[in-house]
Structure formats: structure tokens, C-alpha cells
Motif scaffolding. Structure first.
Motif, PDB file in Angstrom:
ATOM      1  N   THR A 152      44.605  18.393  18.018  1.00 15.88           N
ATOM      2  CA  THR A 152      44.174  17.878  16.818  1.00 15.88           C
ATOM      3  C   THR A 152      44.677  16.459  16.784  1.00 15.88           C
ATOM      4  O   THR A 152      45.347  15.923  17.729  1.00 15.88           O
ATOM      5  N   ALA A 153      44.334  15.621  15.696  1.00 12.23           N
ATOM      6  CA  ALA A 153      44.694  14.183  15.252  1.00 12.23           C
ATOM      7  C   ALA A 153      46.223  14.136  15.461  1.00 12.23           C
ATOM      8  O   ALA A 153      46.706  13.281  16.229  1.00 12.23           O
ATOM      9  N   GLN A 154      46.723  15.221  14.838  1.00 11.54           N
ATOM     10  CA  GLN A 154      48.386  15.188  14.896  1.00 11.54           C
ATOM     11  C   GLN A 154      49.124  15.337  16.313  1.00 11.54           C
ATOM     12  O   GLN A 154      49.861  14.637  16.571  1.00 11.54           O
ATOM     13  N   ILE A 155      48.257  16.403  17.002  1.00 13.01           N
ATOM     14  CA  ILE A 155      48.714  16.569  18.332  1.00 13.01           C
ATOM     15  C   ILE A 155      48.448  15.469  19.268  1.00 13.01           C
ATOM     16  O   ILE A 155      49.582  14.995  19.986  1.00 13.01           O
ATOM     17  N   ALA A 156      47.595  14.705  19.358  1.00 15.25           N
ATOM     18  CA  ALA A 156      46.993  13.603  20.001  1.00 15.25           C
ATOM     19  C   ALA A 156      47.856  12.417  19.923  1.00 15.25           C
ATOM     20  O   ALA A 156      48.633  11.990  20.526  1.00 15.25           O
ATOM     21  N   THR A 157      48.057  11.961  18.388  1.00 17.21           N
ATOM     22  CA  THR A 157      48.899  10.824  18.094  1.00 17.21           C
ATOM     23  C   THR A 157      50.234  11.045  18.213  1.00 17.21           C
ATOM     24  O   THR A 157      50.995  10.066  18.774  1.00 17.21           O
ATOM     25  N   GLY A 158      50.887  12.107  18.087  1.00  8.96           N
ATOM     26  CA  GLY A 158      52.058  12.614  18.486  1.00  8.96           C
ATOM     27  C   GLY A 158      52.283  12.435  19.906  1.00  8.96           C
ATOM     28  O   GLY A 158      53.358  11.958  20.370  1.00  8.96           O
ATOM     29  N   PHE A 159      51.639  12.698  20.774  1.00  8.53           N
ATOM     30  CA  PHE A 159      51.645  12.827  22.268  1.00  8.53           C
ATOM     31  C   PHE A 159      51.776  11.257  22.597  1.00  8.53           C
ATOM     32  O   PHE A 159      52.426  10.865  23.335  1.00  8.53           O
ATOM     33  N   VAL A 160      50.664  10.530  22.174  1.00 11.48           N
ATOM     34  CA  VAL A 160      50.671   9.190  22.497  1.00 11.48           C
ATOM     35  C   VAL A 160      51.893   8.377  22.048  1.00 11.48           C
ATOM     36  O   VAL A 160      52.373   7.583  22.660  1.00 11.48           O
ATOM     37  N   ASP A 161      52.237   8.582  20.706  1.00 12.07           N
ATOM     38  CA  ASP A 161      53.408   7.887  20.127  1.00 12.07           C
ATOM     39  C   ASP A 161      54.686   8.327  20.956  1.00 12.07           C
ATOM     40  O   ASP A 161      55.481   7.362  21.035  1.00 12.07           O
TER      41      ASP A 161
END
Length: 174
Positions: A152-161
Motif C-alpha cells: 500500500t502507499a503507507q507500507i511503501a512510503t514507510g519502508f522508504v522513509d
């Protein structure tokens, strides 16, 4: 997100709000064309909703950063890495100890977990950084290969951040 209002032609909806300001700022700070391309691709994947791909690109960016960081101080970090590599680790096929890394491209001869382990055992980073990197690589593997896991957007952005804050922008890796 694909908008089906256009019949058989698809329109891709770009969502710039999913990209953190720190990732956008990194793009302007990056010096090498290779790393700049990885940052740009990570941003594009996030904006386009290609969240699995964003996780893969975020890992690629981080792993490139770590390898360049090791290689950038040849006498110190690369020297410690090579000392560990050549004294403790044998090639599975030949049984001989690994040769030292002389040119950057020789990192490509070794798997990602292996490089992280050698660097950690050489004392190049602390246990918590090693755990962050191994956890991220495991998560990348989940999304880089066919699986039922949903990105999801939250999983991907959390991973990258997480990688951006704890590895790429960390004073430990500068």
C-alpha cells in the motif's frame, strides 16, 4: 491508480502527496547520476502507485548508498571489509577464500545479505543498523517476488522513509 473512464485507454493518476519532503530533498542533494536515477525512480514509483516497485527501488537506493559508503574510504572501510571477506569467508564452489574487492563492480559478485554480513562482522556498522538493513532486505524480497502480500502507499512510503532516516541520511553512513 488506473482511471477506467477512458475506455480501453488507461490514464495513470499521479499522486505527489505520497512522497515525503525528505525524499524530494534527497534528489537535489545526490551527487552521482546513478544514485540520482534511483531516487527519481523511487519517487516516480511512489507517485504512480507502483508500491511494490517503490519498495524495490527504495532498497536499491539504500543498498547502493551502503556499497558506495563502504567503497568511498578504501583504506579504512573497504580495508576492514576486505580483511573480513578474505580471512573468514570461503567461496562455496571453489572452497577458496574470497578475493578482496578492488573495483566497485566486484560488489556485484556477492549477494546482498552476504555483503551486509561481511560489513557488519568487519565492524562497519552497529547491530541496530545491521538489523534495519536485514529487515529491509527481507521485506524487499517479500515484495520483489510473487506473493500475496499487498503493498500500500503507507507500507511503501514507510519502508522508504525508514531507510531514508535510519540509513541514507544517518550520520553513521555519511
Amino acid at each position: 491508480e488506473i482511471d477506467e473512464r477512458y475506455g480501453s485507454a488507461f490514464a495513470l493518476m499521479i499522486d505527489p502527496s505520497v512522497v515525503s519532503e525528505s525524499l524530494r530533498q534527497l534528489h537535489g542533494k545526490v551527487r552521482t547520476p546513478e544514485k540520482r536515477a534511483l531516487v527519481a525512480d523511487t519517487i516516480l514509483c511512489l507517485e504512480a502507485g507502483a508500491y511494490r516497485a517503490a519498495i524495490v527501488m527504495g532498497w536499491n537506493l539504500t543498498y547502493e548508498h551502503v556499497r558506495k559508503w563502504i567503497f568511498s574510504l578504501k583504506r579504512h572501510r573497504l580495508g576492514k571489509f576486505n580483511a573480513e571477506l578474505t580471512k573468514r569467508y570461503k567461496d562455496r564452489k571453489s572452497g577458496a577464500f574470497h578475493s578482496p574487492i578492488g573495483i566497485y563492480q566486484e560488489f556485484f559478485d556477492h549477494g546482498e545479505f552476504f555483503v551486509l554480513e561481511v560489513a557488519y562482522k568487519a565492524g562497519l556498522f552497529q547491530p541496530n543498523k545491521y538489523k534495519v538493513l536485514c529487515h529491509a532486505l527481507n521485506k524487499r524480497n517479500v515484495f520483489a517476488h510473487p506473493s500475496k502480500e499487498k503493498a500500500t502507499a503507507q507500507i511503501a512510503t514507510g519502508f522508504v522513509d525508514d531507510l531514508l532516516q535510519n540509513i541514507i541520511s544517518s550520520p553513521d553512513f555519511n
